[in-house]
Write an enzyme that holds these catalytic residues in place. Sequence first.
Site, PDB file in Angstrom:
ATOM      1  CD  GLU A   1      -2.333 -10.667  -4.092  1.00  0.00           C
ATOM      2  OE1 GLU A   1      -2.135 -11.820  -3.679  1.00  0.00           O
ATOM      3  OE2 GLU A   1      -3.463 -10.244  -4.392  1.00  0.00           O
TER       4      GLU A   1
ATOM      5  CG  HIS B   1      -6.728  -9.653  -8.692  1.00  0.00           C
ATOM      6  ND1 HIS B   1      -6.371 -10.347  -7.571  1.00  0.00           N
ATOM      7  CD2 HIS B   1      -5.954  -8.545  -8.686  1.00  0.00           C
ATOM      8  CE1 HIS B   1      -5.453  -9.692  -6.901  1.00  0.00           C
ATOM      9  NE2 HIS B   1      -5.184  -8.593  -7.571  1.00  0.00           N
TER      10      HIS B   1
ATOM     11  CG  HIS C   1      -4.572  -4.446 -10.336  1.00  0.00           C
ATOM     12  ND1 HIS C   1      -5.122  -3.925  -9.208  1.00  0.00           N
ATOM     13  CD2 HIS C   1      -4.034  -5.643  -9.977  1.00  0.00           C
ATOM     14  CE1 HIS C   1      -4.922  -4.761  -8.191  1.00  0.00           C
ATOM     15  NE2 HIS C   1      -4.265  -5.796  -8.633  1.00  0.00           N
TER      16      HIS C   1
ATOM     17  N   GLY D   1       0.754  -1.252   0.000  1.00  0.00           N
ATOM     18  CA  GLY D   1       0.000   0.000   0.000  1.00  0.00           C
ATOM     19  C   GLY D   1       0.777   1.291   0.000  1.00  0.00           C
TER      20      GLY D   1
ATOM     21  CG  HIS E   1      -0.203  -8.640  -9.128  1.00  0.00           C
ATOM     22  ND1 HIS E   1      -1.151  -9.049 -10.051  1.00  0.00           N
ATOM     23  CD2 HIS E   1      -0.909  -8.121  -8.095  1.00  0.00           C
ATOM     24  CE1 HIS E   1      -2.351  -8.788  -9.579  1.00  0.00           C
ATOM     25  NE2 HIS E   1      -2.241  -8.209  -8.398  1.00  0.00           N
TER      26      HIS E   1
HETATM   27 ZN   LIG Z   1      -3.678  -7.237  -7.272  1.00  0.00          ZN
END
Ligand SMILES: [Zn+2]
Length: 214
Positions: free
Chosen positions: A75, A157, A96, A45, A94
């Site tokens: 994750e 996701h 989005h 975050g 990873h």
């Molecule tokens: Zn994610």
Amino acid sequence: MIIKLKQQLVKTSLRLVEKGLVVATWGNLSIREEKKQVFVITPSGMPYEKLNPEDMVTLDFKGNVLEGERKPSTETPLHLEIYKAREDVKAIIHTHSIFASACAVSRVAIPPVIEDLASLVGGSVDIADYALPGSEELAKNALKALGEKNAVLLANHGVIAVGPTVDEAFKTACLVEKAACIFINAHLVGVPKVISKEDVKTLRNYYVNKYGQK
Ligand SMILES: [Zn+2]
């Protein structure tokens, strides 16, 4: 050197923002440190633009934090599962990203419709069964759908791209997004045709063994 890996993560984070593959604090990335049997991951975050090398978190393959003041990415279990199962994977990204996420939402795999994707991923980008973000279940589902390939979509996701270097994982994350965009747009002008399994194999072999200055 762990510090070099931390610097690489910061640099790659900014490249992901620049390419529009991540927004705000979502997404995460990590690099494996071969000799020390550890991996370094982005913190949970925190905005990418504000990351410093010291914000990165070093973990062992049991998931214990060895270094870093920050909380590691939520994750982390997903990264851990992939590193444990795939020795060839040295970096995981990873994202989005939008077009790939559109496929993930519709739960439609991205077939090998374009040669660069076939070369890097080694086939279609399949969909991992849905599970909540950060869960062990998601980690297991992702690994299962990833198999021996270099990218997978997480249902509703986003995308996981892996590679033998962080640059290659970055390239794969970009190409998955590009292929998803082409695949979706191809439906507007006709019916996308998929490259044959045989040719995908040939393209992948050529890429691994002969492509570039090899
Ligand atoms: Zn994610």
